[in-house]
Design a protein around this motif. Structure first.
Motif, PDB file in Angstrom:
ATOM      1  N   ALA A  13     -33.520 -22.050  26.864  1.00 57.07           N
ATOM      2  CA  ALA A  13     -34.566 -21.034  26.777  1.00 57.07           C
ATOM      3  C   ALA A  13     -34.628 -20.276  28.089  1.00 57.07           C
ATOM      4  O   ALA A  13     -34.984 -20.842  29.129  1.00 57.07           O
ATOM      5  CB  ALA A  13     -35.906 -21.687  26.464  1.00 57.07           C
ATOM      6  N   GLY A  14     -34.263 -19.016  28.059  1.00 52.94           N
ATOM      7  CA  GLY A  14     -34.195 -18.197  29.276  1.00 52.94           C
ATOM      8  C   GLY A  14     -32.755 -17.921  29.622  1.00 52.94           C
ATOM      9  O   GLY A  14     -32.012 -18.837  29.980  1.00 52.94           O
ATOM     10  N   LEU A  15     -32.335 -16.658  29.486  1.00 49.81           N
ATOM     11  CA  LEU A  15     -30.935 -16.298  29.712  1.00 49.81           C
ATOM     12  C   LEU A  15     -30.799 -15.232  30.792  1.00 49.81           C
ATOM     13  O   LEU A  15     -30.053 -14.271  30.657  1.00 49.81           O
ATOM     14  CB  LEU A  15     -30.301 -15.815  28.405  1.00 49.81           C
ATOM     15  CG  LEU A  15     -30.157 -16.884  27.313  1.00 49.81           C
ATOM     16  CD1 LEU A  15     -29.751 -16.252  25.993  1.00 49.81           C
ATOM     17  CD2 LEU A  15     -29.147 -17.944  27.735  1.00 49.81           C
ATOM     18  N   GLY A  16     -31.546 -15.432  31.865  1.00 47.94           N
ATOM     19  CA  GLY A  16     -31.386 -14.570  33.025  1.00 47.94           C
ATOM     20  C   GLY A  16     -30.154 -14.988  33.811  1.00 47.94           C
ATOM     21  O   GLY A  16     -29.201 -15.547  33.269  1.00 47.94           O
ATOM     22  N   THR A  17     -30.206 -14.746  35.101  1.00 44.98           N
ATOM     23  CA  THR A  17     -29.047 -15.053  35.951  1.00 44.98           C
ATOM     24  C   THR A  17     -28.651 -16.517  35.865  1.00 44.98           C
ATOM     25  O   THR A  17     -27.473 -16.850  35.667  1.00 44.98           O
ATOM     26  CB  THR A  17     -29.370 -14.684  37.404  1.00 44.98           C
ATOM     27  OG1 THR A  17     -29.669 -13.291  37.484  1.00 44.98           O
ATOM     28  CG2 THR A  17     -28.192 -14.980  38.312  1.00 44.98           C
ATOM     29  N   VAL A  18     -29.623 -17.413  36.003  1.00 49.02           N
ATOM     30  CA  VAL A  18     -29.317 -18.844  35.989  1.00 49.02           C
ATOM     31  C   VAL A  18     -28.935 -19.301  34.586  1.00 49.02           C
ATOM     32  O   VAL A  18     -27.973 -20.066  34.414  1.00 49.02           O
ATOM     33  CB  VAL A  18     -30.506 -19.660  36.521  1.00 49.02           C
ATOM     34  CG1 VAL A  18     -30.224 -21.154  36.417  1.00 49.02           C
ATOM     35  CG2 VAL A  18     -30.806 -19.276  37.969  1.00 49.02           C
ATOM     36  N   GLY A  19     -29.672 -18.845  33.567  1.00 47.47           N
ATOM     37  CA  GLY A  19     -29.347 -19.237  32.203  1.00 47.47           C
ATOM     38  C   GLY A  19     -27.933 -18.850  31.819  1.00 47.47           C
ATOM     39  O   GLY A  19     -27.196 -19.648  31.211  1.00 47.47           O
ATOM     40  N   ALA A  20     -27.528 -17.621  32.154  1.00 45.31           N
ATOM     41  CA  ALA A  20     -26.156 -17.198  31.878  1.00 45.31           C
ATOM     42  C   ALA A  20     -25.168 -18.064  32.650  1.00 45.31           C
ATOM     43  O   ALA A  20     -24.083 -18.400  32.147  1.00 45.31           O
ATOM     44  CB  ALA A  20     -25.987 -15.721  32.251  1.00 45.31           C
ATOM     45  N   GLY A  21     -25.542 -18.453  33.872  1.00 44.94           N
ATOM     46  CA  GLY A  21     -24.675 -19.325  34.664  1.00 44.94           C
ATOM     47  C   GLY A  21     -24.489 -20.686  34.024  1.00 44.94           C
ATOM     48  O   GLY A  21     -23.388 -21.265  34.053  1.00 44.94           O
ATOM     49  N   VAL A  22     -25.555 -21.237  33.440  1.00 48.19           N
ATOM     50  CA  VAL A  22     -25.459 -22.526  32.748  1.00 48.19           C
ATOM     51  C   VAL A  22     -24.504 -22.413  31.558  1.00 48.19           C
ATOM     52  O   VAL A  22     -23.657 -23.292  31.336  1.00 48.19           O
ATOM     53  CB  VAL A  22     -26.850 -23.001  32.288  1.00 48.19           C
ATOM     54  CG1 VAL A  22     -26.737 -24.218  31.382  1.00 48.19           C
ATOM     55  CG2 VAL A  22     -27.717 -23.319  33.496  1.00 48.19           C
ATOM     56  N   VAL A  23     -24.632 -21.326  30.801  1.00 50.25           N
ATOM     57  CA  VAL A  23     -23.735 -21.117  29.669  1.00 50.25           C
ATOM     58  C   VAL A  23     -22.288 -21.042  30.146  1.00 50.25           C
ATOM     59  O   VAL A  23     -21.382 -21.653  29.553  1.00 50.25           O
ATOM     60  CB  VAL A  23     -24.120 -19.844  28.893  1.00 50.25           C
ATOM     61  CG1 VAL A  23     -23.100 -19.562  27.798  1.00 50.25           C
ATOM     62  CG2 VAL A  23     -25.516 -19.976  28.294  1.00 50.25           C
ATOM     63  N   LYS A  24     -22.043 -20.318  31.227  1.00 49.94           N
ATOM     64  CA  LYS A  24     -20.676 -20.190  31.752  1.00 49.94           C
ATOM     65  C   LYS A  24     -20.088 -21.549  32.114  1.00 49.94           C
ATOM     66  O   LYS A  24     -18.926 -21.844  31.814  1.00 49.94           O
ATOM     67  CB  LYS A  24     -20.672 -19.279  32.980  1.00 49.94           C
ATOM     68  CG  LYS A  24     -20.913 -17.816  32.690  1.00 49.94           C
ATOM     69  CD  LYS A  24     -20.991 -17.007  33.981  1.00 49.94           C
ATOM     70  CE  LYS A  24     -21.376 -15.564  33.697  1.00 49.94           C
ATOM     71  NZ  LYS A  24     -21.546 -14.770  34.953  1.00 49.94           N
ATOM     72  N   ILE A  25     -20.888 -22.392  32.777  1.00 52.98           N
ATOM     73  CA  ILE A  25     -20.383 -23.711  33.179  1.00 52.98           C
ATOM     74  C   ILE A  25     -20.109 -24.578  31.956  1.00 52.98           C
ATOM     75  O   ILE A  25     -19.054 -25.217  31.844  1.00 52.98           O
ATOM     76  CB  ILE A  25     -21.369 -24.410  34.125  1.00 52.98           C
ATOM     77  CG1 ILE A  25     -21.472 -23.656  35.449  1.00 52.98           C
ATOM     78  CG2 ILE A  25     -20.929 -25.857  34.383  1.00 52.98           C
ATOM     79  CD1 ILE A  25     -22.526 -24.205  36.403  1.00 52.98           C
ATOM     80  N   LEU A  26     -21.049 -24.614  31.018  1.00 54.62           N
ATOM     81  CA  LEU A  26     -20.879 -25.461  29.837  1.00 54.62           C
ATOM     82  C   LEU A  26     -19.707 -24.997  28.976  1.00 54.62           C
ATOM     83  O   LEU A  26     -19.019 -25.821  28.352  1.00 54.62           O
ATOM     84  CB  LEU A  26     -22.165 -25.491  29.019  1.00 54.62           C
ATOM     85  CG  LEU A  26     -23.359 -26.200  29.680  1.00 54.62           C
ATOM     86  CD1 LEU A  26     -24.594 -26.126  28.792  1.00 54.62           C
ATOM     87  CD2 LEU A  26     -23.031 -27.649  29.992  1.00 54.62           C
ATOM     88  N   GLN A  27     -19.475 -23.683  28.942  1.00 53.77           N
ATOM     89  CA  GLN A  27     -18.335 -23.173  28.188  1.00 53.77           C
ATOM     90  C   GLN A  27     -17.023 -23.366  28.955  1.00 53.77           C
ATOM     91  O   GLN A  27     -16.031 -23.864  28.411  1.00 53.77           O
ATOM     92  CB  GLN A  27     -18.522 -21.686  27.875  1.00 53.77           C
ATOM     93  CG  GLN A  27     -19.597 -21.388  26.849  1.00 53.77           C
ATOM     94  CD  GLN A  27     -19.758 -19.897  26.594  1.00 53.77           C
ATOM     95  OE1 GLN A  27     -19.295 -19.061  27.379  1.00 53.77           O
ATOM     96  NE2 GLN A  27     -20.427 -19.550  25.500  1.00 53.77           N
TER      97      GLN A  27
END
Length: 433
Positions: A13-27
């Motif tokens: 929940a929350g796809l700002g700078t950090v949220g997008a970064g979490v997605v990048k790492i998990l992917q």
């Protein structure tokens, strides 16, 4: 314990700078993370205000929730990552819903944990869930894990931290370029180092949230914002930075936590630290924490305190911990074992101080100053007299021997009452860290 045969399913929940970064790492690190966690970690749902925004990651394969609280109720979400922000509102509702359903909760939200940490830890324990917030303090520095695990054998007696990159960046540039606070702040806002409304940063509130969390973990108490006095850096002048350096110090905004037989002291204030101290060398937007343990002695932790990569790294580290089945209590001990210790009032602080006065250039002024100090039984360690101040007076700079802060407050009141003192005195605490 975790079920290694099943993937850990994550809602974000929350796809700002950090949220997008979490997605990048998990992917991008899916295979690596599976090996390290012992099971696959899969994103199954995401939530943000704007579906159409390009975040540089592919989100089409995930269930989209317009309402972030919805992620807590999805059957294919085992763990919720909250990156919305704020101590209340949707972030708090999401935390309560997630933990009440027995699902684990990971957040980078320092305000949420500083204000509601005990309540949320209680919910987690009651429902067999795990609460993690490594990313809430000092970005990519694993300071919470260090306190909870690495230093678990020690009684921690104190810690000092540079916990806000914006303030450290401003102070660094003021020193290097001789600029005023207002000049550097305006430039920092233009460059994106400071928010349009920088209040939380420059007035010390952000640092206070982080200090409350670190003190809670270090001392085994609940976070306590009510007894945490806060001062920011608005009043720091270039002249104080210059005199600090002449005296062998550098000014830093510190989050400070101490414990002794009288109780716990937690505070945020700009302080002078020796140029030889580890924190003095921490410049620009970098964070650092010095921890004092009874057996390990002094340990120092330094690194990036914010930004997409460092903060997302800390979030994912928490997710991996939960995937492994690490169910350590949120604050290192169970809520029932958190202690209630007295809060030491600010005026009981015992230390050394720097005071800058602008005074009339005439005979007898020094006698008035020393008389005011004598009346409050404050002893001078060093004294300097320098050239003209901006108001036409001269500067007198003094440092004190160790004394109680109430006495310094009384001295400043006496100074303000002197006709020979041309402007409000400047005072800074000296921390021999």
């Amino acid at each position: 314990m975790s079920d290694a045969s099943k993937p850990l399913k994550v809602g974000i929940a929350g796809l700002g700078t950090v949220g997008a970064g979490v997605v990048k790492i998990l992917q991008g690190h899916a295979g690596l993370l599976t090996r390290r966690a012992g099971r696959a970690i899969e994103i199954t749902a995401v939530s943000a205000r704007d579906r159409s925004r390009d975040r540089g990651v592919d989100l089409t394969q995930y269930h989209w929730c317009d309402n972030p609280v919805e992620t807590a109720s999805l059957d294919d979400v085992d763990l919720v990552v909250e990156l919305i922000g704020g101590s209340d509102g949707p972030a708090l509702t999401l935390a309560r819903e997630t933990l009440s359903k027995g699902k684990s909760f990971v957040t980078a939200n320092k305000a949420l944990i500083a204000v509601h940490g005990k309540e949320l830890a209680t919910l987690a324990e009651k429902n067999g869930a795990t609460l993690r917030f490594e990313a809430a303090v000092a970005g990519g520095i694993p300071i919470i894990k260090a306190l909870v695990e690495g230093l678990a054998a020690n009684e921690v007696t104190g810690l000092h931290g540079i916990l806000n990159g914006t303030c450290n960046y401003i102070l660094t540039r003021m020193e290097r370029e001789g600029l005023s606070f207002a000049e550097v702040l305006a430039d920092a806002q233009r460059l994106g180092y400071a928010e349009a409304d920088p209040t939380f940063d420059i007035d010390g509130i952000d640092t206070a949230h982080k200090t409350a969390i670190l003190a809670a973990i270090a001392f085994g108490v609940a976070p306590d914002m009510a007894n945490l006095p806060v001062e920011g850096i608005r009043t720091i002048a270039p002249v104080d930075i210059d005199y600090a350096k002449e005296l062998g110090y550098r000014i830093k905004l510190l989050g400070v936590a101490r414990k002794d037989s009288a109780g716990v002291e937690t505070r945020v204030y700009p302080a002078m630290v020796p140029l030889t101290a580890p924190l003095a060398g921490v410049m620009n937007a970098v964070n650092a924490v010095v921890v004092h343990g009874d057996y390990v002695g002094e340990t120092v932790y330094e690194g990036a305190g914010a930004g997409e990569g460092p903060t997302a790294s800390a979030v994912v580290a928490d997710i991996i911990d939960i995937a492994r089945g690490n169910l350590c209590p949120a604050f290192g001990v169970k809520v029932a074992d958190l202690q209630t210790l007295p809060a030491i009032p600010a005026d009981k602080h015992y230390g050394t101080f720097y005071v800058r006065l602008s005074v009339e250039d005439k005979p007898g002024v020094m006698a008035e100053i020393t008389a005011a100090l004598a009346k409050e039984q404050v002893s001078i360690k060093s004294i300097l007299q320098r050239g003209k101040a901006d108001d036409g007076g001269v500067y007198i700079i003094l440092t004190t021997h160790r004394t109680v802060e109430a006495s310094i407050t009384a001295v400043l009141e006496r100074f303000n009452a002197l006709k020979s003192v041309l402007e409000a005195p400047a005072m800074l605490r000296i921390e021999e860290v």
